[in-house]
Scaffold this motif. Sequence first.
Motif, PDB file in Angstrom:
ATOM      1  N   ALA A 126       0.832  -1.214   0.000  1.00 42.01           N
ATOM      2  CA  ALA A 126       0.000   0.000   0.000  1.00 42.01           C
ATOM      3  C   ALA A 126       0.863   1.260   0.000  1.00 42.01           C
ATOM      4  O   ALA A 126       0.501   2.266  -0.622  1.00 42.01           O
ATOM      5  N   ILE A 127       1.995   1.206   0.670  1.00 41.38           N
ATOM      6  CA  ILE A 127       2.907   2.355   0.670  1.00 41.38           C
ATOM      7  C   ILE A 127       3.441   2.612  -0.730  1.00 41.38           C
ATOM      8  O   ILE A 127       3.583   3.759  -1.163  1.00 41.38           O
ATOM      9  N   ALA A 128       3.727   1.527  -1.465  1.00 43.57           N
ATOM     10  CA  ALA A 128       4.293   1.655  -2.805  1.00 43.57           C
ATOM     11  C   ALA A 128       3.244   1.907  -3.877  1.00 43.57           C
ATOM     12  O   ALA A 128       3.591   2.243  -5.011  1.00 43.57           O
ATOM     13  N   ALA A 129       1.969   1.744  -3.545  1.00 44.70           N
ATOM     14  CA  ALA A 129       0.897   1.865  -4.540  1.00 44.70           C
ATOM     15  C   ALA A 129       0.680   3.319  -4.942  1.00 44.70           C
ATOM     16  O   ALA A 129       1.022   4.246  -4.199  1.00 44.70           O
ATOM     17  N   PRO A 130       0.090   3.546  -6.118  1.00 40.68           N
ATOM     18  CA  PRO A 130      -0.222   4.917  -6.548  1.00 40.68           C
ATOM     19  C   PRO A 130      -1.212   5.567  -5.592  1.00 40.68           C
ATOM     20  O   PRO A 130      -1.983   4.880  -4.909  1.00 40.68           O
ATOM     21  N   PRO A 131      -1.226   6.882  -5.512  1.00 41.55           N
ATOM     22  CA  PRO A 131      -2.183   7.578  -4.641  1.00 41.55           C
ATOM     23  C   PRO A 131      -3.621   7.157  -4.951  1.00 41.55           C
ATOM     24  O   PRO A 131      -4.008   7.013  -6.116  1.00 41.55           O
ATOM     25  N   GLY A 132      -4.381   6.940  -3.906  1.00 38.64           N
ATOM     26  CA  GLY A 132      -5.776   6.553  -4.072  1.00 38.64           C
ATOM     27  C   GLY A 132      -6.012   5.061  -4.149  1.00 38.64           C
ATOM     28  O   GLY A 132      -7.160   4.615  -4.134  1.00 38.64           O
ATOM     29  N   ALA A 133      -4.934   4.279  -4.241  1.00 36.38           N
ATOM     30  CA  ALA A 133      -5.075   2.821  -4.345  1.00 36.38           C
ATOM     31  C   ALA A 133      -4.976   2.201  -2.955  1.00 36.38           C
ATOM     32  O   ALA A 133      -4.009   1.508  -2.634  1.00 36.38           O
ATOM     33  N   ALA A 134      -5.970   2.446  -2.129  1.00 43.65           N
ATOM     34  CA  ALA A 134      -5.941   1.982  -0.743  1.00 43.65           C
ATOM     35  C   ALA A 134      -6.228   0.495  -0.660  1.00 43.65           C
ATOM     36  O   ALA A 134      -6.896  -0.093  -1.524  1.00 43.65           O
ATOM     37  N   HIS A 135      -5.743  -0.132   0.392  1.00 45.98           N
ATOM     38  CA  HIS A 135      -6.039  -1.540   0.632  1.00 45.98           C
ATOM     39  C   HIS A 135      -7.515  -1.676   1.031  1.00 45.98           C
ATOM     40  O   HIS A 135      -8.073  -0.786   1.684  1.00 45.98           O
ATOM     41  N   PRO A 136      -8.174  -2.781   0.649  1.00 40.55           N
ATOM     42  CA  PRO A 136      -9.587  -2.945   1.022  1.00 40.55           C
ATOM     43  C   PRO A 136      -9.838  -2.906   2.527  1.00 40.55           C
ATOM     44  O   PRO A 136     -10.939  -2.540   2.960  1.00 40.55           O
ATOM     45  N   CYS A 137      -8.842  -3.300   3.324  1.00 41.80           N
ATOM     46  CA  CYS A 137      -8.991  -3.261   4.783  1.00 41.80           C
ATOM     47  C   CYS A 137      -8.236  -2.071   5.361  1.00 41.80           C
ATOM     48  O   CYS A 137      -7.475  -2.198   6.328  1.00 41.80           O
ATOM     49  N   ASP A 138      -8.443  -0.900   4.792  1.00 38.97           N
ATOM     50  CA  ASP A 138      -7.756   0.287   5.280  1.00 38.97           C
ATOM     51  C   ASP A 138      -8.533   0.925   6.427  1.00 38.97           C
ATOM     52  O   ASP A 138      -9.551   0.382   6.888  1.00 38.97           O
ATOM     53  N   ALA A 139      -8.059   2.076   6.886  1.00 40.49           N
ATOM     54  CA  ALA A 139      -8.707   2.744   8.015  1.00 40.49           C
ATOM     55  C   ALA A 139     -10.141   3.151   7.696  1.00 40.49           C
ATOM     56  O   ALA A 139     -10.999   3.160   8.591  1.00 40.49           O
ATOM     57  N   ARG A 140     -10.433   3.481   6.445  1.00 39.08           N
ATOM     58  CA  ARG A 140     -11.796   3.865   6.083  1.00 39.08           C
ATOM     59  C   ARG A 140     -12.737   2.671   6.224  1.00 39.08           C
ATOM     60  O   ARG A 140     -13.872   2.809   6.696  1.00 39.08           O
ATOM     61  N   PHE A 141     -12.279   1.481   5.822  1.00 36.46           N
ATOM     62  CA  PHE A 141     -13.088   0.276   6.025  1.00 36.46           C
ATOM     63  C   PHE A 141     -13.236  -0.007   7.514  1.00 36.46           C
ATOM     64  O   PHE A 141     -14.318  -0.377   7.988  1.00 36.46           O
ATOM     65  N   GLY A 142     -12.156   0.171   8.270  1.00 33.16           N
ATOM     66  CA  GLY A 142     -12.245   0.000   9.716  1.00 33.16           C
ATOM     67  C   GLY A 142     -13.247   0.937  10.347  1.00 33.16           C
ATOM     68  O   GLY A 142     -13.969   0.561  11.281  1.00 33.16           O
ATOM     69  N   ALA A 143     -13.327   2.163   9.830  1.00 31.84           N
ATOM     70  CA  ALA A 143     -14.298   3.125  10.340  1.00 31.84           C
ATOM     71  C   ALA A 143     -15.722   2.688  10.002  1.00 31.84           C
ATOM     72  O   ALA A 143     -16.649   2.858  10.809  1.00 31.84           O
ATOM     73  N   ARG A 144     -15.910   2.128   8.806  1.00 32.83           N
ATOM     74  CA  ARG A 144     -17.250   1.658   8.423  1.00 32.83           C
ATOM     75  C   ARG A 144     -17.698   0.515   9.331  1.00 32.83           C
ATOM     76  O   ARG A 144     -18.864   0.476   9.762  1.00 32.83           O
ATOM     77  N   VAL A 145     -16.802  -0.395   9.650  1.00 33.11           N
ATOM     78  CA  VAL A 145     -17.129  -1.477  10.572  1.00 33.11           C
ATOM     79  C   VAL A 145     -17.508  -0.910  11.941  1.00 33.11           C
ATOM     80  O   VAL A 145     -18.468  -1.365  12.570  1.00 33.11           O
ATOM     81  N   THR A 146     -16.780   0.110  12.384  1.00 32.42           N
ATOM     82  CA  THR A 146     -17.101   0.745  13.663  1.00 32.42           C
ATOM     83  C   THR A 146     -18.489   1.363  13.632  1.00 32.42           C
ATOM     84  O   THR A 146     -19.246   1.288  14.616  1.00 32.42           O
ATOM     85  N   GLU A 147     -18.854   1.981  12.518  1.00 27.20           N
ATOM     86  CA  GLU A 147     -20.200   2.554  12.388  1.00 27.20           C
ATOM     87  C   GLU A 147     -21.277   1.486  12.562  1.00 27.20           C
ATOM     88  O   GLU A 147     -22.293   1.710  13.239  1.00 27.20           O
ATOM     89  N   ILE A 148     -21.066   0.329  11.955  1.00 26.49           N
ATOM     90  CA  ILE A 148     -22.063  -0.747  12.041  1.00 26.49           C
ATOM     91  C   ILE A 148     -22.143  -1.294  13.452  1.00 26.49           C
ATOM     92  O   ILE A 148     -23.237  -1.565  13.981  1.00 26.49           O
ATOM     93  N   LEU A 149     -21.000  -1.460  14.099  1.00 21.98           N
ATOM     94  CA  LEU A 149     -20.997  -1.925  15.489  1.00 21.98           C
ATOM     95  C   LEU A 149     -21.729  -0.939  16.394  1.00 21.98           C
ATOM     96  O   LEU A 149     -22.509  -1.343  17.272  1.00 21.98           O
ATOM     97  N   ALA A 150     -21.483   0.341  16.191  1.00 15.39           N
ATOM     98  CA  ALA A 150     -22.145   1.362  16.996  1.00 15.39           C
ATOM     99  C   ALA A 150     -23.656   1.359  16.750  1.00 15.39           C
ATOM    100  O   ALA A 150     -24.447   1.557  17.678  1.00 15.39           O
ATOM    101  N   ALA A 151     -24.060   1.141  15.506  1.00 19.57           N
ATOM    102  CA  ALA A 151     -25.495   1.083  15.189  1.00 19.57           C
ATOM    103  C   ALA A 151     -26.135  -0.124  15.877  1.00 19.57           C
ATOM    104  O   ALA A 151     -27.271  -0.043  16.386  1.00 19.57           O
TER     105      ALA A 151
END
Length: 297
Positions: free
Chosen positions: A266-291
């Motif tokens: 992910a560090i070597a990848a082009p900008p915007g090419a995030a890993h599927p399990c990145d912090a944004r996905f982690g945040a989405r999981v947190t949203e569902i747990l909170a709901a």
Amino acid sequence: MRVGLFGTGPWARRAHGPGLAGHAGVELVGVWGRRPGAAAEVAAEFGGRAYPDQEALIADVDAVAIALPPALQAPLAAKAATAGRHLLLDKPLAATVEDAHAVADAVDAAGVASVVFFTLRFDAGSAAWIDRQAATGDWYTGRADWYGAVFGRPSPAASPYAASPWRQEKGGLWDVGPHALSVLLPVLGDVTEVHASRGAGDTTHLTLRHDSGASSTAVLTLTAPPAGAGVAIEFRGTHGVAAYPENLSGPATDSFHRAVDALIAAIAAPPGAAHPCDARFGARVTEILAAAEAALG
């Protein structure tokens, strides 16, 4: 990649420490923990030196690996990202939606790479099985049940995680719920409805609706009797039934090696090419747990 390890508990010693020490692409620079003596023990076992100060360790590394309770992980991760450090995090990302968003926003603002260690997504056999179900598609329903026995054993000392205050407070929903969601979401799509009810002990029953039109359920607990503990995952659709094979997953250290590989990529990848399990996905999981937590009342 110079890495600092934050955390000295059982998971740090079982997965993070050996996973970092045994990876050819990593130099474990140092260890920080809330207990200086424990940090010295972990550093002596896996490498680097014990750091008494968080900021000093962040300043000396390219990336941080965090094995701390979610309420502590999130602000530390945001601080490290703001300092330009890449992140190898654990689940759940945070204890609140606000803190989870703060981490994801800090990652985006700093342009650093992030990977959240959802164990099955980095286990070779499990990840391949999940990918096959996602590629097949057209599932009618699914289920992902985690029956943990952390608090269901005759003696709490039987599990190294039983003394964890955050697990005692949050229960199976927040501890094993991320595992279930990390399998259901890539196969069935994002969650559009969340319903939850309580069972025995800390057990939570989830019913979810996904944007694919499919529905899913999950039983999440840390208080299952040892004889009834285990994981059951399956998807049903026009193709038939796909059941997660028993004993498919391998050692946690192997999975952590793959998470380290993912962060390096992910560090070597082009900008915007995030890993599927990145912090944004982690945040989405947190949203569902909170709901789900809100639905329990």
